[in-house]
Every structure is written in structure tokens, then in C-alpha cells.
Scaffold this active site. Structure first.
Site, PDB file in Angstrom:
ATOM      1  CG  HIS A  29      -2.025  -1.220   1.218  1.00 23.92           C
ATOM      2  ND1 HIS A  29      -1.771  -2.474   1.607  1.00 23.92           N
ATOM      3  CD2 HIS A  29      -3.367  -1.066   0.901  1.00 23.92           C
ATOM      4  CE1 HIS A  29      -2.774  -3.168   1.536  1.00 23.92           C
ATOM      5  NE2 HIS A  29      -3.814  -2.460   1.291  1.00 23.92           N
ATOM      6  CD  GLU A  50       4.153  -2.906  10.852  1.00 20.36           C
ATOM      7  OE1 GLU A  50       4.319  -3.680  11.761  1.00 20.36           O
ATOM      8  OE2 GLU A  50       4.137  -3.234   9.779  1.00 20.36           O
ATOM      9  CD  GLN A 113      -1.807  -5.816   4.332  1.00 21.14           C
ATOM     10  OE1 GLN A 113      -1.466  -6.519   3.467  1.00 21.14           O
ATOM     11  NE2 GLN A 113      -1.403  -4.648   4.740  1.00 21.14           N
ATOM     12  N   GLY A 418       3.571   5.093  30.068  1.00 21.13           N
ATOM     13  CA  GLY A 418       4.375   4.241  30.637  1.00 21.13           C
ATOM     14  C   GLY A 418       4.532   3.080  29.816  1.00 21.13           C
TER      15      GLY A 418
HETATM   16  C1  LIG Z   1       3.632  -2.237  27.257  1.00 19.94           C
HETATM   17  C2  LIG Z   1       3.469  -2.486  28.464  1.00 19.94           C
HETATM   18  N1  LIG Z   1       2.760  -3.830  29.217  1.00 19.94           N
HETATM   19  C3  LIG Z   1       2.762  -3.899  30.591  1.00 19.94           C
HETATM   20  C4  LIG Z   1       3.054  -2.902  31.360  1.00 19.94           C
HETATM   21  C5  LIG Z   1       2.750  -3.141  32.732  1.00 19.94           C
HETATM   22  N2  LIG Z   1       4.416  -3.017  33.514  1.00 19.94           N
HETATM   23  C6  LIG Z   1       4.939  -1.844  34.106  1.00 19.94           C
HETATM   24  S1  LIG Z   1       6.123  -2.266  34.764  1.00 19.94           S
HETATM   25  C7  LIG Z   1       6.271  -3.639  34.272  1.00 19.94           C
HETATM   26  C8  LIG Z   1       7.559  -4.321  34.625  1.00 19.94           C
HETATM   27  C9  LIG Z   1       8.782  -3.977  33.568  1.00 19.94           C
HETATM   28  O1  LIG Z   1       9.660  -4.889  33.669  1.00 19.94           O
HETATM   29  P1  LIG Z   1      10.982  -5.158  32.946  1.00 19.94           P
HETATM   30  O2  LIG Z   1      11.037  -4.377  31.677  1.00 19.94           O
HETATM   31  O3  LIG Z   1      11.979  -6.104  33.223  1.00 19.94           O
HETATM   32  O4  LIG Z   1      11.745  -3.802  34.021  1.00 19.94           O
HETATM   33  P2  LIG Z   1      12.118  -3.832  35.454  1.00 19.94           P
HETATM   34  O5  LIG Z   1      11.025  -3.151  35.938  1.00 19.94           O
HETATM   35  O6  LIG Z   1      12.511  -5.252  36.006  1.00 19.94           O
HETATM   36  O7  LIG Z   1      13.331  -2.679  35.603  1.00 19.94           O
HETATM   37  C10 LIG Z   1       5.104  -3.988  33.504  1.00 19.94           C
HETATM   38  C11 LIG Z   1       4.958  -5.250  32.706  1.00 19.94           C
HETATM   39  C12 LIG Z   1       3.478  -1.557  30.928  1.00 19.94           C
HETATM   40  N3  LIG Z   1       3.783  -0.638  31.504  1.00 19.94           N
HETATM   41  N4  LIG Z   1       3.660  -1.393  29.467  1.00 19.94           N
END
Ligand SMILES: Cc1ncc(C[n+]2csc(CCOP(=O)(O)OP(=O)(O)O)c2C)c(N)n1
Length: 557
Positions: A29, A50, A113, A418
Site C-alpha cells: 500500500h 511497526e 488488510q 508508561g
Molecule cells: C506495554 C506494557 N505492558 C505492561 C506494562 C505493565 N508494566 C509496568 S512495569 C512492568 C515491568 C517491567 O519489567 P522490566 O522491563 O523487566 O523492567 P524492570 O521493572 O525489571 O526494571 C510491566 C509489565 C506496561 N507499563 N507497558
């Protein structure tokens, strides 16, 4: 009679807006745009997913304070990039997302798609989303989208481009490409509001300046420094504004969470001049730990929605932060300001006390490496001028304890969404935008899994990003939350295995090293940068400690 495609019109308009790089992943596309980029030598950094292309466009935009451009094909390409659009929306990052879609002539035919109203899906998370239906209108609409994305408050826009609109040939002479696409839309403050704000500042005993995304995006660093120095006012920053005042400047207090250390009654700020700040997560919401409830607030913000959203203001100024500081500086110079040396000293003392509290962790001699030791060793061994991208969750909270950047746009990390996993993509865009600066990407072992194949993108495009994995075999922020809320014996779905992430990077051709002892870490970081290749340093760290900032955040649940 010369005929040109819709894709060619897109690219010619991007060039008029000074676009030098785009990010994307191919799909039929989008073919005419890819071909025109080739003709005009606009490099496409093509990623393996992406979402990484979207995050790369964000990284490019955030580190340069200019437009990022990302392309995704129809259907799954579009759905894959949505997390980046949402991230850009909540962070106010100016990105133009271009999506392919099935031809207008194929509407409602269950073709490949298709079947999604892509504009409707992203309308709530963009400043503007639009489907172009007439080829000749492409330049006008691309220019309009770019102006919207880059005008304050900045943010993402999406243009959906049906395949037949992009592929259609039109007479070159029948279409005008706008000569000037970008505009300067800064708004100035009212002079009476400046008077009021300066009067409050002059009569305050313990004022602070807080700078946020709006201050950074307006390019207010010089005016900020001049104003802070002229008035003797200490400065705290949001992550996006980190480095606006160099970390070693005597008036720099740290990121917003550090204001919670000013907890004694005679240390609490009584006036906050908030420049481009969005109160919320990073100011600890409604709690008064960061911004005391008793403090008077002068809030300068480009978006009126943000003023008074969480805190009543004494003065609200809807204007650009740099223009406002410019006006304030013009008057501040001729004014006599109170001696603030005791107040400044108490902020420096708070920093010293925080360092003292960290000393026992830093001195630890046992393994696994304490995460604070790990980030300290990393920061101590990165080359000067390195741009740091922080991902994961606890990983970047630890980094916040030790990071010290001296120029803005040098610490790029999470915003309100986040979105764990955006680090490799962001780093790709940051490195493309800053080919002469080293880039370090700090990730959690959970975060790296989302787009680990981007080591391949780094190799193909020769982007020598050093990725340091804080490997604690855990989604640590999740695990710690679970331990606090549900109990240490109630862990479920938050533990990981000790995987050899560096070997995955090595398989793509990257420099790779595993580190288990603290004394190996500094040399490993140096060797990774010296390799001149994309690199992965997989660092075994302790899962047990909780970063001080997370104590604050989790205590609120
Ligand atoms: C895309 C996404 N999925 C899930 C979450 C929820 N979440 C917040 S902190 C976290 C843990 C992150 O783990 P890691 O990347 O190993 O970092 P660490 O805390 O161990 O430094 C999760 C899963 C989020 N914020 N973003």
C-alpha cells in the site's frame, strides 16, 4: 506533460517541511512513497516491527524538537503502530504517521488488510486524523497535518492514504507544493500576568521553578538559566526537560520526585513557577509530597486544559514558556531580588543527604550486582555527550538516581503512557537524528523482549547503540507491586528466566557481553562503545531492591 504519483506528492511536501529521515516498514500500500523516497534520497530506516518505527519517529522528534515521520501499511501495520501513536499523544510528541489503506474503489469489498476505519480508531489519540481521498489534495493536507503536529501544544497527526489515491498519476503542473510548510505559532503572555508572577516570586521565601515538556519544546534553556540565576531560584525538571539546566549547575535540584525530599516544614517550597509542566504522575498527582498544597502556583502552560487541572493556581498564563521567560527576564534584570543563599543551600543539602542514603547500596560487595551499583557504573563509563534512553520500569527509576546530563534532549524516557518496550525503537530514532553522539539504551529484561529483533535494524543501518539490559529475571516493577499488594507468596505472571539476551544480539551480528561482577561492568560498557557496533551488555542484577522513587509511587496504592 509530466505525470507524478500521489506518493511523489507526499515526499515533495515532506521535503518542503525539512524532513530528512523517515521510519517505517514496507507494505504494498505504501510502495509509491517508498519509491519516491528512493528517488529523492530520503533515507527510510526500516524496522522489524511497526511499533519500533513509530517509537523511532518519536525518538527523532523528541531529541531534535522537530517533526518525526513514521509509515505503516494498511491493517496490521496500522494496528501495530497504535501504541506509538498513543505514546506520542500523551507526551505531546510531534509525529506525522502515514498509513496505507485499501483503495477507495475497493471500499466494503473485504479486500486484503482492510475492513478497519483507521481514522476513526485513532481520532481520540491524535491532534488530527484524516483520510485523503483526492490525489491533488495531498500536498495541502500533508502540510496542514505537519503544521498541526508542530504547533503547540504539539502532538501526533495521522494521514491515512488509500492505495489508489497514492498510486494515481496526476499532471505535475496541476498541483502546487507549498513552499513554506512550518509556521511559528508561539504565543506571548499578557504583561499584567508577568507583573503578578514576578511580584509573587519576589515575596516568596522558598520559591522553585519547575520545568516540563512545554519548557523543553519551546527551547527555553537559555532564558531559564538567565532567569534562575538572576532571581536565585532553584530549578527542578520533568524527564523531558532534564538537562535544560545542567545537572551540575548549583541551582539544579533534580527531577520532580526529588522535591519530596524537601519534607521538613522549613524546607517546603512556598511558591512554584511551573513552566510547561503537566501536573499528574510525575508530580505525584493530588498528593502534596512533591508540590505542597500550601504553595502558591504560577502556571505557564500552552494548553489551558492543564491549568488548574490538579491544583488551583495563583496566576495562570496561557503562553509559550520561552516567550514568557523572555518577558520575565526583561523585567527581572532591573529588579532587586532577595538573598536566597540559605534556601539554595538547603536544596543542595537535600541532594547530599540522598547520596548519603544511597552509599550503603553503592558499597555493597556481594553479588548479584545492586541495581544502583549497575546504573552508577554505566553512567560513569559512558562517553561524554551520550544521549541516554531509559526503558523498563525499575531500570529507569534507578537511572533517575544517577543520571546527570548537561544539555536538553539528552535523557529520553517514559511519559504518561508508561509504555514498557519502547526503548530500542526510541534509541533508533535518537541515533538517526544524532549520528555524532553516542546513544545508550537502558532496558529491563522484560522491556527488551518486545522488540528484540530491532538489533537487526541497528545492524542494517549501522546504528552503534549500546543496549544495557538490567537483567533481574523479572518484570520487577510488576513483581514488587504484586509483593506489596498481594503478598510475597502470591507471585504469578511476574517472573522471567535468566535469558541470554546478549546472544540474541550477537546472532544479529552485534557486539555482545554478559556481566555478572560489578568490576566487569565499566570495562564492558567502554568496550561496547569502542566496538563501534550496536551492542548488548546483559547485566545480572539483584531483583530485591526497590528504587526510592517507586517507594513513593507504590506507597500510594
Ligand atoms: C506495554 C506494557 N505492558 C505492561 C506494562 C505493565 N508494566 C509496568 S512495569 C512492568 C515491568 C517491567 O519489567 P522490566 O522491563 O523487566 O523492567 P524492570 O521493572 O525489571 O526494571 C510491566 C509489565 C506496561 N507499563 N507497558
Amino acid at each position: 506533460m509530466a505525470m507524478i504519483t500521489g506518493g511523489e506528492l507526499v515526499v515533495r511536501t515532506l521535503i518542503q517541511a525539512n524532513v530528512k529521515n523517515v521510519f517505517g516498514l514496507h507494505g504494498a500500500h505504501l510502495e509509491t512513497i517508498f519509491q519516491s523516497c528512493l528517488d529523492h534520497r530520503i533515507p527510510i530506516t526500516d524496522t522489524r516491527h511497526e511499533v519500533a518505527a513509530g517509537h523511532a519517529a518519536e525518538g527523532y522528534a523528541r531529541s531534535t524538537r522537530s517533526l518525526g515521520v513514521a509509515m505503516a501499511t494498511a491493517g496490521p501495520g496500522f494496528t501495530n503502530i497504535i501504541t506509538s501513536i498513543a505514546n506520542a499523544y500523551l507526551d505531546r510528541t510531534p509525529v506525522l504517521y502515514i498509513t496505507g489503506s485499501s483503495g477507495l474503489a475497493e471500499a466494503e469489498t473485504n479486500t486484503l488488510q482492510s475492513g478497519l476505519d483507521q481514522v476513526a480508531v485513532v481520532t481520540p489519540i491524535t491532534k488530527w486524523a484524516h483520510r485523503i481521498s483526492v490525489t491533488q489534495q495531498i500536498p495541502r493536507l500533508v502540510a496542514q497535518a505537519i503544521r498541526l503536529a508542530t504547533s503547540e501544544p504539539m502532538g501526533p497527526v495521522l494521514l491515512d492514504m488509500p492505495m489508489d489515491v497514492l498510486g494515481a498519476q496526476v499532471e505535475e503542473a496541476s498541483v502546487q507544493i507549498p513552499e513554506k510548510v512550518l509556521v511559528d505559532a508561539r504565543s506571548e503572555p499578557q504583561s499584567s500576568a508577568i507583573d503578578e508572577a514576578l511580584k509573587l516570586l519576589a515575596s516568596a521565601a522558598r520559591p522553585v521553578i519547575m520545568v516540563g515538556v512545554g519548557a523543553y519544546q519551546s527551547g527555553a534553556e537559555e532564558e531559564l538559566r538567565a532567569f534562575a540565576e538572576a532571581t536565585g531560584t532553584p530549578v527542578f525538571s520533568d524527564f523531558q526537560a532534564h538537562g535544560m539546566l545542567p545537572s551540575n549547575h548549583p541551582l539544579y535540584g533534580g527531577t520532580f520526585h526529588k522535591m519530596a525530599d524537601l519534607s521538613a516544614p522549613d524546607q517546603r517550597p512556598d511558591l512554584v513557577l511551573a513552566l510547561g509542566v503537566r501536573f499528574g504522575l510525575f508530580t505525584l498527582g493530588m498528593s502534596d509530597l512533591v508540590v505542597p498544597l500550601a504553595a502558591k502556583i504560577v502556571h505557564v502552560e500552552i494548553d489551558p486544559k492543564e491549568i488548574g487541572r490538579l491544583r488551583q493556581v495563583a496566576v495562570g498564563i496561557v503562553a509559550d514558556s520561552r516567550e514568557t521567560l523572555h518577558a520575565m527576564n526583561a523585567r527581572a534584570k532591573s529588579q532587586k531580588w532577595p538573598d536566597r543563599s540559605r534556601w539554595q543551600q538547603s536544596i543542595r543539602n537535600a541532594k547530599v543527604e540522598r547520596c548519603k542514603r544511597a552509599q550503603a547500596d553503592l558499597n555493597r560487595t556481594t553479588t548479584p550486582i545492586h541495581p544502583l551499583q549497575a546504573v552508577s557504573a554505566i553512567v560513569d563509563n559512558i562517553p561524554e555527550n551520550t544521549i541516554v534512553v531509559g526503558d523498563g520500569a525499575e531500570a529507569y527509576h534507578w537511572m533517575n538516581e544517577v543520571i546527570r546530563q548537561n544539555s536538553p534532549g539528552s535523557y529520553i524516557t517514559h511519559g504518561f503512557l508508561g509504555a514498557v518496550g519502547m526503548g530500542l525503537g526510541l534509541s533508533i530514532g535518537v541515533q538517526v537524528a544524532n549520528p555524532d553522539r553516542p546513544v545508550l539504551c537502558l532496558v529491563g529484561d522484560g522491556a527488551i523482549g518486545f522488540t528484540i529483533a530491532e538489533f537487526d535494524t541497528m545492524m542494517r543501518h549501522q546504528l552503534p547503540i549500546v543496549v544495557a539490559v538490567m537483567n533481574n529475571h523479572s518484570w520487577a516493577a510488576s513483581q514488587h507491586f504484586q509483593e506489596i499488594v498481594s503478598g510475597k507468596d502470591r507471585l504469578t505472571g511476574t517472573e522471567l528466566r535468566d535469558a541470554k539476551y546478549h546472544e540474541v544480539a550477537a546472532a544479529f551480528g552485534c557486539h555482545a557481553q554478559r556481566v555478572t561482577e560489578l568490576q566487569e561492568l565499566g570495562p564492558a560498557i567502554k568496550a561496547a562503545f569502542a566496538s563501534g557496533k550496536p551492542a548488548c551488555v546483559n547485566v545480572a542484577i539483584d531483583v530485591v531492591p526497590l528504587p526510592p522513587e517507586l517507594h513513593l509511587l507504590m506507597a500510594r496504592h
